[in-house]
Design an enzyme around this catalytic site. Structure first.
Site, short mmCIF file in Angstrom:
data_model
loop_
_atom_site.label_atom_id
_atom_site.label_comp_id
_atom_site.label_asym_id
_atom_site.label_seq_id
_atom_site.Cartn_x
_atom_site.Cartn_y
_atom_site.Cartn_z
CG HIS A 1 -1.92 1.00 1.47
ND1 HIS A 1 -1.82 2.57 1.41
CD2 HIS A 1 -3.31 1.01 1.09
CE1 HIS A 1 -2.96 3.01 1.37
NE2 HIS A 1 -3.81 2.33 1.31
CB CYS B 1 -4.38 3.68 -1.77
SG CYS B 1 -5.45 4.49 -0.89
CG HIS C 1 -7.19 0.52 -0.91
ND1 HIS C 1 -6.43 1.00 0.14
CD2 HIS C 1 -7.57 -0.70 -0.96
CE1 HIS C 1 -6.28 -0.16 0.89
NE2 HIS C 1 -7.07 -1.32 0.23
CG ASP D 1 -9.16 3.29 1.04
OD1 ASP D 1 -9.10 2.80 1.96
OD2 ASP D 1 -8.08 4.00 0.72
CG HIS D 2 -10.38 6.13 4.37
ND1 HIS D 2 -9.31 6.87 4.59
CD2 HIS D 2 -10.06 4.96 4.90
CE1 HIS D 2 -8.28 6.17 4.92
NE2 HIS D 2 -8.64 5.13 5.28
CE1 TYR E 1 -11.49 1.19 5.89
CE2 TYR E 1 -10.44 2.49 7.35
CZ TYR E 1 -10.48 1.94 6.16
OH TYR E 1 -9.29 1.83 5.55
C1 DNO Z 1 -6.00 3.63 4.41
C2 DNO Z 1 -5.80 2.31 4.40
C3 DNO Z 1 -4.79 2.08 5.03
C4 DNO Z 1 -4.11 0.59 4.88
C5 DNO Z 1 -3.03 0.14 5.31
C6 DNO Z 1 -2.29 -1.25 4.39
O1 DNO Z 1 -6.13 4.17 3.09
O2 DNO Z 1 -6.26 1.72 3.44
O3 DNO Z 1 -4.64 1.89 6.52
O4 DNO Z 1 -5.14 -0.39 5.20
O5 DNO Z 1 -1.75 1.23 4.87
O6 DNO Z 1 -1.26 -1.56 5.20
MN MN Z 2 -6.01 2.85 1.07
#
Ligand code: DNO
Ligand code: MN
Length: 347
Positions: free
Chosen positions: A198, A236, A265, A310-311, A324
């Protein structure tokens, strides 16, 4: 593309039974949280998670994250034990049918924001990162604990860790990453598990700590450290998209064409000139990223990896783990499904 959704296990206020109700949902993205970072996950815990997932009609294909112990990132002699543990986790997860493991290599901090409940004009709240606020934060004296991280630290831990990182610059961090990859990728190949790093979030140094998974040049270098399909990316969009230097669509196109993206993501960010940002709704006009162009780049390259919203913002009065919640992430998931269906039918 296989639609997936992060689930924090039984303690997650978002029930897995709700996740399965999102149209087109394929896999959960989850992890074992009952042992400290660096330890081996018990087969029992893995199997339990797998069973719950499958009982709910979903696949147990993606783990996020198997966190990397700081001693590995620091390159300390004690890393050997933690690397052995990491390999064992890969084997155990492979045995349970896991296809992709997401991890990151950020020193000390995972994703970092300056506020978790910033009120947007429509009354929803979002995670934000404002440079002006960050300048006032001091992780060594103030409070800095963000929900969603795989590790938490006391002030003493933090002080000790910062001390140790004084001798680790970007080059050293790259070396330590290479050492780690050379040890684990052969195991991942054998176990049939694709490793997916990531990006650093945000993708530049914070609090004086080195960060290396930040943009195209470093990604090219990363992929060459071990030139195997099993050494791949969690791409991401929100992380890379929070630096004006990154051309996210071009990067997605390039790495998808190389077959090195195993996990996407997708989230949107509204980016300011100084690289401050607000996390916005997924719909392109709400932020700075063109989500349709990103999906098109994936589609064009025949992407068949995993993709998750993602978020999300907190909307409709939902409370719980910032970023989340169920509602906004479910909207994001449906938006992406809609784009993908359209691209399929226009082909
Ligand atoms: C935030 C999440 C991160 C992710 C970690 C992977 O964007 O995607 O917290 O889970 O960085 O290790
Ligand atoms: Mn992410």
């Amino acid at each position: 593309m296989k639609l997936s959704f992060r689930w924090y296990g039984e303690d997650d206020p978002v029930k897995i039974g709700y996740i399965r109700q999102i149209p087109n949902m394929y896999s959960v993205v989850t992890a074992v949280y009952d042992v400290p970072v660096g330890e081996v996950w018990s087969v029992e815990s893995i199997e339990k998670l797998k069973k719950t997932t499958e009982d709910n009609g979903l696949h147990f294909d993606v783990i996020e994250s198997v966190p990397v112990h700081e001693d590995i990132k620091l390159g300390l002699p004690t890393r050997e034990k933690f690397i052995e543990n990491y390999k064992e986790n890969i084997r155990r997860l492979g045995n349970a049918g896991v296809k992709v493991i997401c991890y990151n290599f950020m020193p000390i901090f995972d994703w970092t924001r300056t506020q978790l409940d910033y009120v947007l004009p429509d009354g929803s709240t979002a995670l934000v990162y404002f440079k002006k606020q960050l300048e006032k934060m001091d992780p060594l004296t103030g409070e800095l604990s963000l929900p969603g991280w795989d590790a938490s630290y006391t002030k003493k831990d933090l002080n000790d860790l910062f001390e140790k990182y004084k001798s680790v610059d970007e080059e050293k961090l790259f070396e330590n990453l290479e050492y780690f990859l050379k040890a684990i990728i052969p195991v991942a190949e054998e176990a049939g598990v694709k490793m997916a790093i990531h990006p650093d979030d945000p993708p530049y140094s914070i609090f004086g700590l080195p960060r290396i998974i930040t943009g195209e040049e470093n990604l090219d270098r990363f992929l060459k450290l071990v030139d195997s399909e099993y050494n791949g990316l969690t791409f991401c969009t929100g992380s890379f998209g929070s630096s004006n230097k990154n051309d996210v669509v071009a990067m997605v196109d390039k790495y998808a064409a190389m077959g090195r993206i195993h996990f996407m993501h997708i989230r949107n960010v509204k980016l300011y000139e100084d690289d401050s940002f607000e996390e916005s709704a997924h719909y392109s006009p709400c932020g700075s990223l063109d989500i349709v162009a990103i999906m098109k780049a994936l589609h064009k390259n025949g992407f068949d990896g995993y993709l998750r919203p993602d978020h999300g913002r907190m909307i409709w009065g939902e409370t719980g783990r910032p970023g989340y919640g169920l509602y906004d992430r479910a909207l994001g998931a449906s938006y992406m499904t809609g784009i993908w269906e359209t691209l399929d039918k226009l082909k």
